[in-house]
Design a protein around this motif. Structure first.
Motif, mmCIF file in Angstrom:
data_model
loop_
_atom_site.group_PDB
_atom_site.id
_atom_site.type_symbol
_atom_site.label_atom_id
_atom_site.label_comp_id
_atom_site.label_asym_id
_atom_site.label_seq_id
_atom_site.Cartn_x
_atom_site.Cartn_y
_atom_site.Cartn_z
ATOM 1 N N CYS A 1 0.860 -2.189 -6.680
ATOM 2 C CA CYS A 1 0.438 -1.825 -5.365
ATOM 3 C C CYS A 1 -1.095 -2.559 -5.227
ATOM 4 C CB CYS A 1 0.142 -0.968 -5.618
ATOM 5 S SG CYS A 1 -0.473 0.537 -4.869
ATOM 6 N N ILE B 1 -5.868 9.752 -6.434
ATOM 7 C CA ILE B 1 -4.741 9.193 -6.367
ATOM 8 C C ILE B 1 -3.486 10.628 -6.932
ATOM 9 C CG2 ILE B 1 -3.465 7.401 -6.450
ATOM 10 C CD1 ILE B 1 -6.424 7.312 -4.076
ATOM 11 N N TYR C 1 -4.167 2.452 -1.227
ATOM 12 C CA TYR C 1 -3.704 3.211 -0.807
ATOM 13 C C TYR C 1 -4.173 3.343 1.091
ATOM 14 C CZ TYR C 1 -3.502 3.715 -5.868
ATOM 15 O OH TYR C 1 -3.003 3.482 -6.949
ATOM 16 N N TYR D 1 1.138 -1.513 -0.164
ATOM 17 C CA TYR D 1 0.243 0.394 -0.059
ATOM 18 C C TYR D 1 1.176 1.114 0.175
ATOM 19 C CZ TYR D 1 -4.298 -2.858 1.096
ATOM 20 O OH TYR D 1 -5.088 -3.841 0.966
ATOM 21 N N GLN D 2 0.182 2.259 -0.723
ATOM 22 C CA GLN D 2 1.516 3.338 -0.341
ATOM 23 C C GLN D 2 -0.065 4.119 -0.550
ATOM 24 O OE1 GLN D 2 1.764 3.579 -5.267
ATOM 25 N NE2 GLN D 2 2.301 5.261 -4.838
ATOM 26 N N GLN E 1 -4.501 7.212 3.566
ATOM 27 C CA GLN E 1 -4.455 8.615 3.949
ATOM 28 C C GLN E 1 -4.340 8.839 5.381
ATOM 29 O OE1 GLN E 1 -8.525 9.125 2.733
ATOM 30 N NE2 GLN E 1 -8.370 9.807 0.804
ATOM 31 N N SER F 1 -0.925 9.104 -7.648
ATOM 32 C CA SER F 1 0.176 8.253 -8.808
ATOM 33 C C SER F 1 -0.558 8.321 -9.798
ATOM 34 C CB SER F 1 1.261 7.570 -8.190
ATOM 35 O OG SER F 1 -0.403 7.086 -7.074
ATOM 36 N N ALA G 1 -2.080 8.259 -0.193
ATOM 37 C CA ALA G 1 -2.743 8.603 -1.625
ATOM 38 C C ALA G 1 -1.947 9.409 -2.722
ATOM 39 C CB ALA G 1 -3.944 9.088 -1.349
#
Length: 630
Positions: A520, A578, A523, A508-509, A525, A580, A511
């Protein structure tokens, strides 16, 4: 006033009156040497001498006075010869005779009458004012009549003396509840074969219970036979139909079968149910009922009374009521039908519409060729020999006790005895309610044997009823077990989601990250001014993979109830920007994602089961993973 038997009605003949008339009303001349029932009339012109001229009106007989049990719908039953010389019968209400429209109905049916206003007026007055010693009940229902202590069918009133009395039934053509062929053939070539097999025997037993319903406090219930095609399900309905009326196959016959189909709305089915009162309700091809209508159709059929509806004048229409046993058939179960609507198969529906799975063919012990041969023979006989058995049962039942109250007492007493035989221990309260219907079926079968109608033993009756009962109870247990399994699965949805997120946090990355990552899964937050997460944003493919094999709508509803999944209005996915994911003009795109509250991990005591609470070491490990230290 006496009831008019069908034999008396058939023997009524037409006589000419050849004397002129001057005074009102017209008088019918009855010759002393010719006994007549009712009156006859032929009107000539107003001359004072006999003439051989053409009569002004044709031949007719005033048969009887007509009214219903509530002293409404008064009128006269007239028998006349039409222009083709064919005998016809017609009911003329007193109101139609008073307003001048009465005899016009006779003319429409081929009655001869000169268009002379004086003749028309005097003829209507004559019919209106002439009295008859005969009485014909006006009926709008089938079933037991407490006032007459008789059973009413469209073709007549059947009493304890075995006589068929004439009734006026304005719905006589709506259902083919008539008699045809040979009673002996029905017994020898239909019943004697069918009773050798438990499910066909049950199909023959159930219709007789309809004649017991007026004496017990039970409502309409349907037994639904389902399974693969060409297994004899429609034949079961034909066997049941042959007890009361036309048992022909509704799909392959030019005859008007007593069997209907499911292709009607709930309102249409209510109208059908009113016609079935006092007989047997038979519905084939369940797939023809619209899926969205089916759950309500069960309540409409089994409710016992139609909804109150208004007339154009604002007044309420008269409500119709009914009670009868019903049989249904199709390739899918009632449960499967309800499942298509996303509605819950409530207990109320399950105990009104009993699913009976036909596993294999209905003739147990026969191979497919033998079974098909027997089915073909029975179908042919049901199309040609029918209606006798119910009428025989009616007469013998009415002679079983003196009046309604004694009949009711005796039937209920014996039903309770049968209940003790068909009701197993340890059933739920709802299942016990259904056992009262099975007890009534068993009693009906026992009486049909006692009355020498069904060629089987009392033991065969009980075995047949209990065989079908056990199939239904097994289906109820399977449904109950499935519900328990689903409930257990629902309790695990949060745990499944939590485990998947915890085990894949590194995928997870944020947002707000502008650089996309491979593999992925979603995301996260962050809360404002904090390193703690606010939500996890799962990609649709990630969410679907986690709950593969489950009903996603059901999963989402459960997660929403636990306040784990945050929905947007009526949607399960929310829109998030998002960084990305690039959109138009090089700006970050807005993506619809499953929004999971971070409390699923950060604050598990509020959302998870006690055994899923994280330890302090686990919490620290997760925080390190979030910060890229893991």
């Amino acid at each position: 006033m006496k009831f008019l038997t069908q034999q008396d009605f058939d023997e009524m003949s037409f006589r000419w009156k050849s004397r002129t008339f001057r005074t009102f009303p017209l008088q019918a001349e009855v010759k002393k040497d010719v006994p007549l029932i009712g009156y006859s009339l032929s009107a000539y012109d107003n001359s004072t001498t006999l003439t051989s001229g053409t009569p002004h009106v044709g031949l007719f007989v005033l048969v009887a006075t007509v009214h219903d049990e509530k002293q409404n719908n008064f009128g006269k039953l007239i028998k006349f010869k039409n222009d083709m010389g064919v005998d016809c019968a017609i009911y003329l209400s007193n109101s139609s005779l008073r307003n001048g429209n009465g005899v016009n109905e006779m003319v429409k049916r081929g009655f001869y009458m000169e268009p002379d206003s004086q003749v028309i007026h005097k003829l209507q007055r004559y019919i209106l004012l002439t009295k008859s010693d005969n009485f014909v009940p006006y009926v709008s229902y089938t079933g037991y009549s407490k006032a007459f202590n008789s059973f009413v069918l469209p073709d007549g009133l059947y009493n304890k003396d075995g006589k068929k009395l004439v009734v006026y039934d304005q719905r006589a053509d709506d259902l083919p509840l008539d008699v045809n062929g040979s009673y002996t053939v029905w017994k020898n070539d239909i019943a004697s074969h069918a009773v050798q097999y438990p499910i066909p025997a049950f199909a023959l037993i159930v219709p007789f219970s309809s004649l017991l319903f007026p004496f017990v406090d039970l409502g309409t219930i349907f037994t639904h036979f389902y399974g693969l095609s060409s297994r004899g399900k429609t034949l079961l309905l034909q066997l049941a139909a042959s007890v009361f009326g036309n048992g022909s196959d509704p799909r392959n016959s030019s005859q008007k079968s007593l069997i209907s189909q499911w292709n009607a709305t709930p309102v249409g089915l209510e109208g059908m149910a009113a016609l079935y009162n006092g007989s047997i309700g038979l519905l084939d091809e369940i797939h023809k009922c619209d899926d969205k209508d089916f759950p309500n159709a069960i309540y409409a059929l089994c409710g016992g009374i139609n909804k109150a509806r208004g007339k154009s004048t604002g007044a309420l229409r008269e409500q119709k009521s009914w009670v009868f046993p019903g049989l249904s058939s199709g390739e899918q179960s009632g449960l499967e039908k309800i499942a298509k609507t996303k509605e819950e198969a409530t207990l109320g529906r399950l105990i009104r519409f009993l699913d009976i799975h036909i596993d294999g063919q209905i003739f147990t012990g026969l191979d497919d060729i033998e079974g098909e041969r027997l089915a073909t023979q029975l179908k042919g006989h049901c199309s040609n020999h029918y209606g006798h058995a119910a009428r025989d049962f009616m007469q013998q039942l009415l002679n079983w006790a003196n009046d309604y109250d004694s009949l009711r007492e005796r039937i209920n007493q014996e039903k309770e005895e049968m209940f003790s035989l068909v009701c197993p221990p340890d059933l739920s309260q709802a299942e016990v309610r259904v056992m009262h219907h099975f007890a009534l079926f068993a009693l009906a079968g026992r009486l049909a044997v006692q009355f020498n109608i069904l060629p089987m033993t009392q033991a065969q009756v009980l075995s047949s009823v209990c065989h079908v009962r056990d199939i239904w109870l097994a289906s109820m247990k399977a449904h109950h077990d499935k519900l328990i399994q689903q409930q257990a699965q629902k309790r695990d949805y949060v745990a499944i989601l939590k485990d998947e997120i915890v085990n894949n946090l590194h995928l997870y990355q944020a947002a707000t990250d502008t650089k996309p990552r491979s593999n992925c899964k979603g995301y996260y937050q962050l809360k404002r001014h904090s390193n703690e997460y606010n939500t996890y944003l799962l990609k649709p493919e990630t969410f679907e993979e986690i709950f593969k094999g489950n009903d996603l709508d059901e999963v989402c509803e459960q997660l929403c109830e636990k306040k784990v999944l945050l929905r947007a209005s009526d949607q399960f996915k929310r829109s998030h920007r998002i960084s990305s994911v690039m959109g138009k003009n090089g700006n970050s795109a807005s993506v619809r994602l499953y929004t999971i509250t971070a409390d699923i991990i950060d604050d598990p005591e509020e959302t998870l089961e006690p055994e899923l609470v994280l330890t302090a070491e686990e919490r620290q490990l997760i925080l390190e993973q979030r910060q890229g230290k893991g």
